[in-house]
Design a protein around this motif. Sequence first.
Motif, PDB file in Angstrom:
ATOM      1  N   LYS A 168       0.831  -1.200   0.000  1.00 31.35           N
ATOM      2  CA  LYS A 168       0.000   0.000   0.000  1.00 31.35           C
ATOM      3  C   LYS A 168       0.869   1.256   0.000  1.00 31.35           C
ATOM      4  O   LYS A 168       0.556   2.229  -0.680  1.00 31.35           O
ATOM      5  CB  LYS A 168      -0.917  -0.011   1.231  1.00 31.35           C
ATOM      6  CG  LYS A 168      -1.997   1.062   1.199  1.00 31.35           C
ATOM      7  CD  LYS A 168      -2.957   0.921   2.370  1.00 31.35           C
ATOM      8  CE  LYS A 168      -3.949   2.071   2.410  1.00 31.35           C
ATOM      9  NZ  LYS A 168      -4.861   1.996   3.558  1.00 31.35           N
ATOM     10  N   LYS A 172       0.305   3.745  -2.952  1.00 29.84           N
ATOM     11  CA  LYS A 172      -0.425   4.962  -2.611  1.00 29.84           C
ATOM     12  C   LYS A 172       0.490   6.142  -2.321  1.00 29.84           C
ATOM     13  O   LYS A 172       0.052   7.287  -2.350  1.00 29.84           O
ATOM     14  CB  LYS A 172      -1.326   4.720  -1.383  1.00 29.84           C
ATOM     15  CG  LYS A 172      -2.346   3.611  -1.561  1.00 29.84           C
ATOM     16  CD  LYS A 172      -3.444   4.035  -2.503  1.00 29.84           C
ATOM     17  CE  LYS A 172      -4.486   2.943  -2.654  1.00 29.84           C
ATOM     18  NZ  LYS A 172      -5.583   3.328  -3.534  1.00 29.84           N
ATOM     19  N   VAL A 173       1.752   5.882  -1.991  1.00 35.35           N
ATOM     20  CA  VAL A 173       2.662   6.994  -1.683  1.00 35.35           C
ATOM     21  C   VAL A 173       3.763   7.111  -2.743  1.00 35.35           C
ATOM     22  O   VAL A 173       3.902   8.138  -3.393  1.00 35.35           O
ATOM     23  CB  VAL A 173       3.281   6.865  -0.280  1.00 35.35           C
ATOM     24  CG1 VAL A 173       4.083   8.123   0.066  1.00 35.35           C
ATOM     25  CG2 VAL A 173       2.209   6.635   0.782  1.00 35.35           C
ATOM     26  N   PRO A 176       2.409   7.438  -6.873  1.00 33.58           N
ATOM     27  CA  PRO A 176       1.903   8.756  -7.271  1.00 33.58           C
ATOM     28  C   PRO A 176       2.941   9.870  -7.149  1.00 33.58           C
ATOM     29  O   PRO A 176       2.912  10.823  -7.911  1.00 33.58           O
ATOM     30  CB  PRO A 176       0.745   9.014  -6.294  1.00 33.58           C
ATOM     31  CG  PRO A 176       0.439   7.706  -5.679  1.00 33.58           C
ATOM     32  CD  PRO A 176       1.676   6.893  -5.721  1.00 33.58           C
ATOM     33  N   SER A 177       3.882   9.744  -6.193  1.00 33.70           N
ATOM     34  CA  SER A 177       4.907  10.784  -6.038  1.00 33.70           C
ATOM     35  C   SER A 177       5.891  10.756  -7.196  1.00 33.70           C
ATOM     36  O   SER A 177       6.342  11.796  -7.662  1.00 33.70           O
ATOM     37  CB  SER A 177       5.696  10.583  -4.739  1.00 33.70           C
ATOM     38  OG  SER A 177       4.848  10.517  -3.644  1.00 33.70           O
ATOM     39  N   ARG A 254      -6.268  11.797 -13.854  1.00 31.28           N
ATOM     40  CA  ARG A 254      -6.874  12.158 -12.578  1.00 31.28           C
ATOM     41  C   ARG A 254      -6.110  13.272 -11.866  1.00 31.28           C
ATOM     42  O   ARG A 254      -6.638  13.939 -10.995  1.00 31.28           O
ATOM     43  CB  ARG A 254      -6.966  10.910 -11.690  1.00 31.28           C
ATOM     44  CG  ARG A 254      -5.662  10.481 -11.122  1.00 31.28           C
ATOM     45  CD  ARG A 254      -5.540   8.991 -10.963  1.00 31.28           C
ATOM     46  NE  ARG A 254      -4.154   8.631 -11.076  1.00 31.28           N
ATOM     47  CZ  ARG A 254      -3.275   8.851 -10.135  1.00 31.28           C
ATOM     48  NH1 ARG A 254      -3.636   9.418  -9.027  1.00 31.28           N
ATOM     49  NH2 ARG A 254      -2.028   8.514 -10.302  1.00 31.28           N
ATOM     50  N   ARG A 255      -4.841  13.473 -12.257  1.00 35.61           N
ATOM     51  CA  ARG A 255      -4.041  14.501 -11.589  1.00 35.61           C
ATOM     52  C   ARG A 255      -4.339  15.894 -12.130  1.00 35.61           C
ATOM     53  O   ARG A 255      -4.208  16.868 -11.433  1.00 35.61           O
ATOM     54  CB  ARG A 255      -2.559  14.228 -11.755  1.00 35.61           C
ATOM     55  CG  ARG A 255      -2.155  12.926 -11.143  1.00 35.61           C
ATOM     56  CD  ARG A 255      -0.703  12.674 -11.445  1.00 35.61           C
ATOM     57  NE  ARG A 255       0.110  13.692 -10.826  1.00 35.61           N
ATOM     58  CZ  ARG A 255       0.618  13.588  -9.627  1.00 35.61           C
ATOM     59  NH1 ARG A 255       0.399  12.521  -8.916  1.00 35.61           N
ATOM     60  NH2 ARG A 255       1.354  14.537  -9.127  1.00 35.61           N
ATOM     61  N   SER A 257      -6.671  18.080 -12.581  1.00 36.88           N
ATOM     62  CA  SER A 257      -8.059  18.365 -12.231  1.00 36.88           C
ATOM     63  C   SER A 257      -8.341  19.847 -12.427  1.00 36.88           C
ATOM     64  O   SER A 257      -7.444  20.648 -12.408  1.00 36.88           O
ATOM     65  CB  SER A 257      -8.300  17.987 -10.786  1.00 36.88           C
ATOM     66  OG  SER A 257      -7.251  18.495 -10.000  1.00 36.88           O
TER      67      SER A 257
END
Lengths: 257, 217
Positions: A168, A172-173, A176-177, A254-255, A257
């Motif tokens: 995860k 999740k970290v 995306p970074s 999605r980034r 926005s």
Amino acid sequence: MTNSITPHKKTKVITKKLLAIAFWILLWQVAYTAVAQEILIVSPVQVITRLFELVRLPEFWLSTLLSISRIMLGYLIAVVVGVLLAVLTTKISFFYDLFYPVLSLIKAMPVASFIILALVWIGRDNVPMFISFLMVLPIVWSNVSAGINGVDKGLLEVAKVFEFSSAKTVLKVYVPSVLPMFLSACTTGLGFAWKAGISAEVISVPEYSIGTQLYHAKIYIETQDLFAWTLVVVLLSVLIEKMVVYLISKFDGRRTS
Amino acid sequence: MIKLENLSKSFEDNFVIDNLNVDFLDNSITCVLSASGAGKTTMLRIISGLEKDYLGKVIGAGKVSVTFQEDRLFDWLTALQNIEIVSDSKTAKKLLEQMGLSAQADKYPNQLSGGMRRRISLARSLAVQSDTLILDEPLKGLDVALKQSVYSLILDYSKGKTVIMTTHDVIDAVNIADRILYFSANGFKIEKDIAFEIPPKQRDEKIINKYMEQIME
């Protein structure tokens, strides 16, 4: 914030671009008329005519498809290996010490040296793939490494306090970074891979390839062919880049926005 | 209950925390006050398990949930997703609604105001089932008009937990704390330890003023 452009503005932008292109084609035509030697420069019309002749030949498609597949395969392998190396070298300092000199060497060495060495080592058909691999590897490696090292320590503490599993935390970290830097490496690397790959083909001359066609055009002094094939390289470069950027924008949508 | 036994922590020979012994009770909100830079955040990091290099013992912290002093939200996740990342969707939606941020559920952190981000960060820590809840300036930058509702949310979600909270605003402390610990800037010694008898929700203005005076003494 949205980047919406009104239809009116859009037409204006396109008109400007078309005018610029028209200007350079016109200049080309003027140069052709002024020089008046078809060994040195051919006319835009001649190039387009030759291109339409070429696309009717099965050899054209075979050369083009083999070039694309070789170069893209090297590119894809480099992306995968580059990411793996980045993970390995950022997380285990031994691997960083081990691989750093190699990657610095690859970055510093002239492409031509690699092409000639590769020709000796691995045979002409695999040289373009290898060169495309070598061009892209350091770019992906260094960008993804910088991305991993730049992950916000505060967010890693959030992951720790809230007991994220390792998977995860990565998904999740870390992912995306690192994603923006990874995607920019993919786009930059593509141009390098394509141009270096074609150069490698010109020197290694595989049986069917765009580079081989360029080489033949050169030795038989078929300037019309040289221009036509160059146009093919440029068009494909634009096309492939547009495709990759499109895929990336879908992936990264999605980034924005 | 959390027990800190002979806790010491130094940064380059300078003891920020010097032999601290203190208990934090279950089902109780302890508000930690001190001059800034005294060692509050360091103590909270030790209890959270983020700081490993210390002397002494930390007993009974159990599962810990934290609101960090900085919001520490994930920029690539929406307001709702930032809470869902630690809890189920139902709890996340409920908390977002209670924080008055339902309309912002699909907004990204960079589209929100500082106060909104703060409330999301707080909501994230409240969404988790934990034994210990650490709130490092949870009300930082919040509008005064919003504070009452956020106080009552913190109280509701603190039931059964050991809560340790820091704040710069004494008004926050007298509104929600069961106990106040005032630490010295030097060596982080306990200077005042005040337990409030009347539960937070039953305090009227008179009692709150009385408690304020008690702290200010």
